[in-house]
Design an enzyme around this catalytic site. Sequence first.
Site, PDB file in Angstrom:
ATOM      1  CB  SER A 130      -0.891   0.005   1.240  1.00 40.01           C
ATOM      2  OG  SER A 130      -1.432   1.299   1.403  1.00 40.01           O
ATOM      3  CG  HIS A 177      -3.662  -1.809  -1.726  1.00 39.63           C
ATOM      4  ND1 HIS A 177      -4.695  -2.671  -2.011  1.00 39.63           N
ATOM      5  CD2 HIS A 177      -4.144  -0.982  -0.772  1.00 39.63           C
ATOM      6  CE1 HIS A 177      -5.743  -2.376  -1.264  1.00 39.63           C
ATOM      7  NE2 HIS A 177      -5.440  -1.350  -0.497  1.00 39.63           N
ATOM      8  CG  ASP A 207      -5.248   2.167   0.609  1.00 42.50           C
ATOM      9  OD1 ASP A 207      -6.136   1.310   0.465  1.00 42.50           O
ATOM     10  OD2 ASP A 207      -4.140   1.918   1.121  1.00 42.50           O
ATOM     11  CG  MET A 222      -8.730   6.709   1.903  1.00 46.06           C
ATOM     12  SD  MET A 222      -7.973   6.720   3.538  1.00 46.06           S
ATOM     13  CE  MET A 222      -7.075   5.159   3.499  1.00 46.06           C
ATOM     14  CG  HIS A 256      -9.199  -0.348  -0.884  1.00 44.24           C
ATOM     15  ND1 HIS A 256      -8.661  -0.523   0.376  1.00 44.24           N
ATOM     16  CD2 HIS A 256     -10.540  -0.442  -0.724  1.00 44.24           C
ATOM     17  CE1 HIS A 256      -9.640  -0.714   1.246  1.00 44.24           C
ATOM     18  NE2 HIS A 256     -10.787  -0.657   0.615  1.00 44.24           N
ATOM     19  CG  MET A 282     -11.663   2.727   1.353  1.00 47.15           C
ATOM     20  SD  MET A 282     -10.161   2.741   2.360  1.00 47.15           S
ATOM     21  CE  MET A 282      -8.927   2.832   1.076  1.00 47.15           C
ATOM     22  CG  MET A 301     -11.550  -3.276   4.621  1.00 52.76           C
ATOM     23  SD  MET A 301      -9.989  -2.775   3.887  1.00 52.76           S
ATOM     24  CE  MET A 301      -9.219  -1.842   5.212  1.00 52.76           C
ATOM     25  CG  PHE A 331      -6.442   6.829   9.585  1.00 50.18           C
ATOM     26  CD1 PHE A 331      -5.914   8.068   9.223  1.00 50.18           C
ATOM     27  CD2 PHE A 331      -7.769   6.767  10.006  1.00 50.18           C
ATOM     28  CE1 PHE A 331      -6.695   9.222   9.287  1.00 50.18           C
ATOM     29  CE2 PHE A 331      -8.551   7.910  10.071  1.00 50.18           C
ATOM     30  CZ  PHE A 331      -8.013   9.148   9.713  1.00 50.18           C
ATOM     31  N   GLY A 332      -3.475   4.001   7.731  1.00 44.65           N
ATOM     32  CA  GLY A 332      -2.470   2.952   7.870  1.00 44.65           C
ATOM     33  C   GLY A 332      -2.067   2.841   9.338  1.00 44.65           C
ATOM     34  N   GLY A 333      -1.310   1.807   9.633  1.00 40.75           N
ATOM     35  CA  GLY A 333      -0.709   1.691  10.964  1.00 40.75           C
ATOM     36  C   GLY A 333      -1.641   1.295  12.087  1.00 40.75           C
ATOM     37  CG  ASP A 348      -6.131  -3.113   2.978  1.00 43.12           C
ATOM     38  OD1 ASP A 348      -5.095  -2.744   3.548  1.00 43.12           O
ATOM     39  OD2 ASP A 348      -6.815  -2.352   2.254  1.00 43.12           O
TER      40      ASP A 348
END
Length: 219
Positions: free
Chosen positions: A9, A34, A36, A38, A67, A69, A138, A144-146, A176
Amino acid sequence: MSLIKISPSILSADFSKLGNEIQDLEKAGADLIHIDVMDGHFVPNITIGPDVISKLRKYTNLPFDVHLMISPVHNFIKDFADAGADIITIHPEATNDLISSIEKIKSYNKKVGISLNPETSVDKVFSILNLIDLVLIMSVNPGFGGQKFIKETLNKVKLIRKEIDLKKLKTEIEIDGGINFENSKIAIEAGVNIIVSGTTIFKENSGNLKKNIQTLKTG
Ligand code: DX5
Ligand code: ZN
């Protein structure tokens, strides 16, 4: 079990040099990229849109695993298809008519992914597994990452894997969110064949992309 693919990602990459980051991921053995997307509405964060993706397209021939969102997603599908997405993944909650959004993605000859949030039931995809190319589970709440891996989501992976194998389908299962070197193994055992990872790939082992991708792949 088919071969495991890694889809890093770029949410954890340096956004000021995304093109170079993608080239580095390709050199390091990534199978997909990947991306993302958003919108600050479907999820509480904003990232990038189709214009940036189309600019990134020339940096690699790896498939773009996009992806989405964003909500409502339907009228944006064409923009991401035109931008060079190879897989377009949407959330059932983001469209009024899931089947028609699936058909729209297919009309551009793109692979279709359906993503299930941690709280979303497998029932949303069970009856349409034959219509789609990929289920994205998911393992964190998107945005958010992390974040910390929610291990209960692996129950859904197992159920979907069983159903795909029973029906002899080729639908892929991608996971993910919060993936690290430990839970990636459990996810693979549960039936996942594509692993998304941002934080682990970009931050572990002082950012050694090759080592991190390889470790996620082989366990
Ligand atoms: C979260 C995104 C993920 C995220 C994964 O909404 O869909 O792709 O970037 O990042 P890590 O691996 O840091 O959880
Ligand atoms: Zn994602």
